[in-house]
Design a protein around this motif. Structure first.
Motif, PDB file in Angstrom:
ATOM      1  N   VAL A  66      -6.706   3.718  -1.963  1.00  0.00           N
ATOM      2  CA  VAL A  66      -5.808   3.062  -2.924  1.00  0.00           C
ATOM      3  C   VAL A  66      -6.434   3.059  -4.318  1.00  0.00           C
ATOM      4  O   VAL A  66      -5.753   3.325  -5.326  1.00  0.00           O
ATOM      5  N   MET A 124      -9.131   2.920   3.588  1.00  0.00           N
ATOM      6  CA  MET A 124      -7.823   2.818   2.934  1.00  0.00           C
ATOM      7  C   MET A 124      -7.947   2.144   1.577  1.00  0.00           C
ATOM      8  O   MET A 124      -7.251   2.533   0.613  1.00  0.00           O
ATOM      9  N   LYS A 148      -8.998  12.254  -3.803  1.00  0.00           N
ATOM     10  CA  LYS A 148      -7.991  11.270  -3.422  1.00  0.00           C
ATOM     11  C   LYS A 148      -7.188  11.738  -2.227  1.00  0.00           C
ATOM     12  O   LYS A 148      -6.941  10.980  -1.270  1.00  0.00           O
ATOM     13  N   THR A 182      -6.252   6.471  -5.723  1.00  0.00           N
ATOM     14  CA  THR A 182      -4.855   6.771  -6.047  1.00  0.00           C
ATOM     15  C   THR A 182      -4.484   6.226  -7.416  1.00  0.00           C
ATOM     16  O   THR A 182      -3.876   6.924  -8.241  1.00  0.00           O
ATOM     17  N   VAL A 210       2.474   1.678  -3.454  1.00  0.00           N
ATOM     18  CA  VAL A 210       1.534   2.149  -4.480  1.00  0.00           C
ATOM     19  C   VAL A 210       1.273   3.640  -4.326  1.00  0.00           C
ATOM     20  O   VAL A 210       1.327   4.413  -5.303  1.00  0.00           O
ATOM     21  N   ILE A 211       0.993   4.074  -3.099  1.00  0.00           N
ATOM     22  CA  ILE A 211       0.645   5.489  -2.885  1.00  0.00           C
ATOM     23  C   ILE A 211       1.843   6.394  -3.140  1.00  0.00           C
ATOM     24  O   ILE A 211       1.743   7.384  -3.885  1.00  0.00           O
ATOM     25  N   GLN A 218      -7.204   9.852   1.323  1.00  0.00           N
ATOM     26  CA  GLN A 218      -5.902   9.391   1.835  1.00  0.00           C
ATOM     27  C   GLN A 218      -5.649   9.926   3.236  1.00  0.00           C
ATOM     28  O   GLN A 218      -5.216   9.186   4.131  1.00  0.00           O
ATOM     29  N   VAL A 231       0.839  -1.198   0.000  1.00  0.00           N
ATOM     30  CA  VAL A 231       0.000   0.000   0.000  1.00  0.00           C
ATOM     31  C   VAL A 231       0.876   1.252   0.000  1.00  0.00           C
ATOM     32  O   VAL A 231       0.634   2.211  -0.753  1.00  0.00           O
ATOM     33  N   THR A 232       1.898   1.248   0.842  1.00  0.00           N
ATOM     34  CA  THR A 232       2.819   2.388   0.898  1.00  0.00           C
ATOM     35  C   THR A 232       3.527   2.586  -0.437  1.00  0.00           C
ATOM     36  O   THR A 232       3.667   3.724  -0.916  1.00  0.00           O
ATOM     37  N   ARG A 249       2.895   6.420  -6.836  1.00  0.00           N
ATOM     38  CA  ARG A 249       2.014   7.238  -7.648  1.00  0.00           C
ATOM     39  C   ARG A 249       2.333   8.717  -7.467  1.00  0.00           C
ATOM     40  O   ARG A 249       2.418   9.471  -8.448  1.00  0.00           O
TER      41      ARG A 249
END
Length: 276
Positions: free
Chosen positions: A242, A238, A211, A245, A181-182, A215, A178-179, A185
Motif C-alpha cells: 500500500v 500488504m 510495487k 502504491t 486505494v490500490i 502487490q 485497501v482495495t 491508484r
C-alpha cells in the motif's frame, strides 16, 4: 542474356573491333561470360534484387545508381516485418485474461473458505503474475509488439489484480479501503497516461515495478488460507504494498506535471520560431 551496350554503360567502342571493358557488359563471348560471372559472384543480383526486396530477375533499371528493387518492394518488406497478432507474447496475455474467471470461481467456491479451492486459486493467480513478467519482455526483446498487445496487456494486469482484491474484500479477508486505494491508484495512473500522451509517454519506473512485485506477493499470501505467523507476515507485506502504491502514484503524477510543462514549453518555442 542480352548485354548492355557499351555506350550506355560508359565504355568506348572502337572501329577495329577492340572489345569494350569487362565492367561495361559488352556482348562479346569472353566479356559476356566474364561480366555475367562477375555480376553474379560480385553480388549484383543477390545484393540488389534479392536482399533489396525484389524477386530474382525482377529488376528495374534506374538512374546512375544501377538496379533498384521492383515497385512495391518496400510495401512487401513492411508487411513481412509487421509482427503477427498470433505470437507468444499475446498468447500469454490472452491466457492471463482467461485465467480471471477461473480464478474468481475458485476463490468463491464453497463460500470462499475451502483451503483446497483457495490453493488452486493461488496457483491460477501465480500463473497470471508470472506471465505478466514475461509477455512484455518477450514482446520487446523479439520485436513482437502489436496494437492488440498494447491494449490487452494492461487490461489483463488490472483484471487479475482487481478480481483478487475484490474477492478478498467481499470475503472479509482484506479491508475495502485497501482495495479502493490500490485499484483507484491503478485506474487513476492509467487515465493520467492517456491525458498526457500528447506530450510524451511516462515510462515505467523501478519503483513501479517493485510495487507490482510486492502487490503480487501480498495478494498471493492473502489468497492462501494462511494462519499463525504467516498471517501476520502477510499483513506487513500488504502494508508495504500500500505504501509503495501511494508513493509511486504520487511520483507518476509529478512526472506527468513535468512532462506536460515541457511539452507546452516546446510547443510555444516552436510556435515562436514559426512566426519569426
Amino acid at each position: 542474356m542480352t548485354g548492355v551496350p557499351a555506350s550506355a554503360a560508359g565504355g568506348t567502342s572502337s572501329a577495329n573491333g577492340a572489345p569494350a571493358s569487362a565492367g561495361s557488359g559488352a556482348a562479346s563471348g569472353g566479356a559476356s561470360s566474364g561480366a555475367m560471372s562477375g555480376n553474379v559472384s560480385g553480388g549484383a543480383v543477390s545484393g540488389s534484387a534479392v536482399s533489396g526486396g525484389a524477386s530474382p530477375g525482377v529488376v528495374e533499371t534506374g538512374g546512375p545508381g544501377g538496379p533498384r528493387p521492383a515497385r512495391g518492394a518496400k510495401v512487401v518488406a513492411a508487411a513481412v516485418n509487421q509482427a503477427s497478432v498470433w505470437n507468444i507474447a499475446n498468447f500469454l496475455t490472452m491466457l492471463r485474461l482467461l485465467l480471471v474467471p477461473g480464478f474468481v470461481a475458485l476463490m468463491l467456491a464453497d463460500g470462499g473458505y475451502d483451503p483446497a479451492m483457495r490453493s488452486f486459486a493461488w496457483a491460477a493467480f501465480a500463473v497470471a503474475m508470472i506471465t505478466d513478467l514475461f509477455d512484455g519482455h518477450l514482446a520487446r526483446t523479439y520485436d513482437l509488439v502489436t496494437d492488440f498487445g498494447k491494449i490487452a496487456d494492461p487490461i489483463a494486469d488490472k483484471a487479475i489484480m482487481g478480481a483478487a482484491l475484490i474477492c478478498l474484500s467481499s470475503l472479509g479477508d482484506l479491508p475495502w479501503w485497501v482495495t479502493v486505494v490500490i485499484l483507484g491508484r491503478e485506474l487513476g495512473i492509467t487515465l493520467l497516461r492517456f491525458v498526457v500522451i500528447r506530450y510524451g509517454v511516462i515510462p515505467a519506473s523501478r519503483g513501479g515495478k517493485l510495487k507490482t512485485l510486492v502487490q503480487g506477493v501480498a495478494v498471493g499470501m492473502y489468497v492462501l488460507a494462511l494462519t499463525g505467523w504467516l498471517a501476520t507476515l502477510r499483513f506487513w507485506v500488504m502494508a508495504a504494498a500500500v505504501v509503495l502504491t501511494v508513493l509511486t502514484g504520487l511520483d507518476y503524477v509529478r512526472q506527468a506535471i513535468v512532462l506536460r510543462r515541457q511539452g507546452i514549453a516546446e510547443r510555444m518555442a516552436a510556435s515562436e520560431e514559426t512566426e519569426a
